[in-house]
Scaffold this motif. Structure first.
Motif, PDB file in Angstrom:
ATOM      1  N   LEU A  48     -29.405  44.450 -35.820  1.00 13.21           N
ATOM      2  CA  LEU A  48     -29.990  43.401 -36.643  1.00 13.21           C
ATOM      3  C   LEU A  48     -31.312  43.015 -35.997  1.00 13.21           C
ATOM      4  O   LEU A  48     -31.336  42.546 -34.856  1.00 13.21           O
ATOM      5  CB  LEU A  48     -29.062  42.185 -36.716  1.00 13.21           C
ATOM      6  CG  LEU A  48     -29.549  41.016 -37.556  1.00 13.21           C
ATOM      7  CD1 LEU A  48     -29.593  41.400 -39.033  1.00 13.21           C
ATOM      8  CD2 LEU A  48     -28.655  39.812 -37.361  1.00 13.21           C
ATOM      9  N   VAL A  49     -32.415  43.264 -36.699  1.00  6.59           N
ATOM     10  CA  VAL A  49     -33.732  42.965 -36.141  1.00  6.59           C
ATOM     11  C   VAL A  49     -33.937  41.450 -36.157  1.00  6.59           C
ATOM     12  O   VAL A  49     -33.774  40.806 -37.203  1.00  6.59           O
ATOM     13  CB  VAL A  49     -34.850  43.681 -36.925  1.00  6.59           C
ATOM     14  CG1 VAL A  49     -36.217  43.381 -36.316  1.00  6.59           C
ATOM     15  CG2 VAL A  49     -34.608  45.182 -36.949  1.00  6.59           C
ATOM     16  N   VAL A  50     -34.272  40.898 -34.988  1.00  6.55           N
ATOM     17  CA  VAL A  50     -34.427  39.449 -34.836  1.00  6.55           C
ATOM     18  C   VAL A  50     -35.810  39.132 -34.276  1.00  6.55           C
ATOM     19  O   VAL A  50     -36.473  39.986 -33.688  1.00  6.55           O
ATOM     20  CB  VAL A  50     -33.331  38.856 -33.923  1.00  6.55           C
ATOM     21  CG1 VAL A  50     -31.942  39.136 -34.497  1.00  6.55           C
ATOM     22  CG2 VAL A  50     -33.425  39.385 -32.490  1.00  6.55           C
TER      23      VAL A  50
ATOM     24  N   PRO B  98     -45.372  44.891 -35.147  1.00  2.53           N
ATOM     25  CA  PRO B  98     -45.571  44.191 -36.422  1.00  2.53           C
ATOM     26  C   PRO B  98     -44.782  44.824 -37.571  1.00  2.53           C
ATOM     27  O   PRO B  98     -44.287  44.125 -38.453  1.00  2.53           O
ATOM     28  CB  PRO B  98     -47.078  44.306 -36.661  1.00  2.53           C
ATOM     29  CG  PRO B  98     -47.669  44.476 -35.299  1.00  2.53           C
ATOM     30  CD  PRO B  98     -46.644  45.268 -34.517  1.00  2.53           C
ATOM     31  N   GLU B  99     -44.627  46.137 -37.543  1.00  6.22           N
ATOM     32  CA  GLU B  99     -43.864  46.819 -38.587  1.00  6.22           C
ATOM     33  C   GLU B  99     -42.396  46.394 -38.550  1.00  6.22           C
ATOM     34  O   GLU B  99     -41.790  46.150 -39.590  1.00  6.22           O
ATOM     35  CB  GLU B  99     -43.975  48.348 -38.436  1.00  6.22           C
ATOM     36  CG  GLU B  99     -45.364  48.891 -38.690  1.00  6.22           C
ATOM     37  CD  GLU B  99     -46.332  48.726 -37.509  1.00  6.22           C
ATOM     38  OE1 GLU B  99     -47.543  48.827 -37.748  1.00  6.22           O
ATOM     39  OE2 GLU B  99     -45.888  48.477 -36.370  1.00  6.22           O
ATOM     40  N   GLN B 100     -41.836  46.308 -37.361  1.00 10.39           N
ATOM     41  CA  GLN B 100     -40.450  45.850 -37.229  1.00 10.39           C
ATOM     42  C   GLN B 100     -40.333  44.380 -37.610  1.00 10.39           C
ATOM     43  O   GLN B 100     -39.380  43.981 -38.291  1.00 10.39           O
ATOM     44  CB  GLN B 100     -39.946  46.069 -35.804  1.00 10.39           C
ATOM     45  CG  GLN B 100     -39.779  47.516 -35.436  1.00 10.39           C
ATOM     46  CD  GLN B 100     -39.440  47.707 -33.968  1.00 10.39           C
ATOM     47  OE1 GLN B 100     -39.232  46.764 -33.213  1.00 10.39           O
ATOM     48  NE2 GLN B 100     -39.399  48.964 -33.549  1.00 10.39           N
ATOM     49  N   ALA B 101     -41.291  43.569 -37.206  1.00 12.69           N
ATOM     50  CA  ALA B 101     -41.253  42.137 -37.510  1.00 12.69           C
ATOM     51  C   ALA B 101     -41.249  41.885 -39.015  1.00 12.69           C
ATOM     52  O   ALA B 101     -40.665  40.901 -39.484  1.00 12.69           O
ATOM     53  CB  ALA B 101     -42.430  41.431 -36.850  1.00 12.69           C
ATOM     54  N   ALA B 102     -41.847  42.773 -39.776  1.00 10.82           N
ATOM     55  CA  ALA B 102     -41.885  42.614 -41.232  1.00 10.82           C
ATOM     56  C   ALA B 102     -40.489  42.691 -41.852  1.00 10.82           C
ATOM     57  O   ALA B 102     -40.282  42.198 -42.959  1.00 10.82           O
ATOM     58  CB  ALA B 102     -42.791  43.680 -41.849  1.00 10.82           C
ATOM     59  N   PHE B 103     -39.529  43.265 -41.146  1.00 11.98           N
ATOM     60  CA  PHE B 103     -38.174  43.407 -41.677  1.00 11.98           C
ATOM     61  C   PHE B 103     -37.231  42.303 -41.216  1.00 11.98           C
ATOM     62  O   PHE B 103     -36.083  42.242 -41.672  1.00 11.98           O
ATOM     63  CB  PHE B 103     -37.602  44.780 -41.302  1.00 11.98           C
ATOM     64  CG  PHE B 103     -38.250  45.884 -42.084  1.00 11.98           C
ATOM     65  CD1 PHE B 103     -37.821  46.189 -43.369  1.00 11.98           C
ATOM     66  CD2 PHE B 103     -39.304  46.601 -41.545  1.00 11.98           C
ATOM     67  CE1 PHE B 103     -38.434  47.190 -44.091  1.00 11.98           C
ATOM     68  CE2 PHE B 103     -39.922  47.604 -42.266  1.00 11.98           C
ATOM     69  CZ  PHE B 103     -39.488  47.907 -43.540  1.00 11.98           C
TER      70      PHE B 103
END
Length: 143
Positions: free
Chosen positions: A10-12, A66-71
């Protein structure tokens, strides 16, 4: 052959805020919180209370780009992403409401059991579900 899911990532946004939310709002247990210096990240695992040893857990994975943070908060494109099974829907629904968990769909009885949709701290949708005792159709069509 025997296989099972070990962890679901789970991306946090932040490890500590995610650990606090899952432990305080959902009562999850912190299974691991280990710093990995070679990758400058932490290995953080949480699981619902009463999970069997070696059962599936959540890997809280801090967004590193930033790409991961977008999700963060939209890992399933607005669909229900995870399904939290309970043995007592009414008890857990009431406890989650009392702890401030936001439900976006009220409890309903479905052929497969009782279910309500809630949001995690980032806005990912979850089902709180108590499956009926009898085999029933999969809830996948309703998410």
């Amino acid at each position: 052959m025997a296989q099972s899911l070990a962890h679901v990532a789970l991306v946090v946004r932040d490890y500590d805020e995610a650990i606090a939310w899952f432990s305080e709002k959902l009562g999850f247990e912190l299974l691991a919180d280990e710093y990995q210096a070679e990758q400058d990240k932490r290995w953080v695992l949480v699981a619902p209370p009463g999970s069997p040893p070696g059962g599936t857990s959540l890997l809280l994975a801090r967004a590193a780009t930033p790409e991961q943070a977008a999700f963060v908060g939209d890992q399933a494109g607005g669909r229900v992403f995870l399904f939290l099974r309970t043995d007592d829907f009414d008890r857990d629904h009431a406890a989650m409401l009392a702890r401030g968990v936001t439900f976006v769909r009220p409890p309903v009885a479905q052929p497969y059991g009782k279910v309500a949709v809630f949001l995690d701290l980032y806005g990912n949708r979850w089902d709180l579900v108590q499956f009926s005792a009898a085999p029933a159709p999969s809830p996948a069509g309703r998410a």
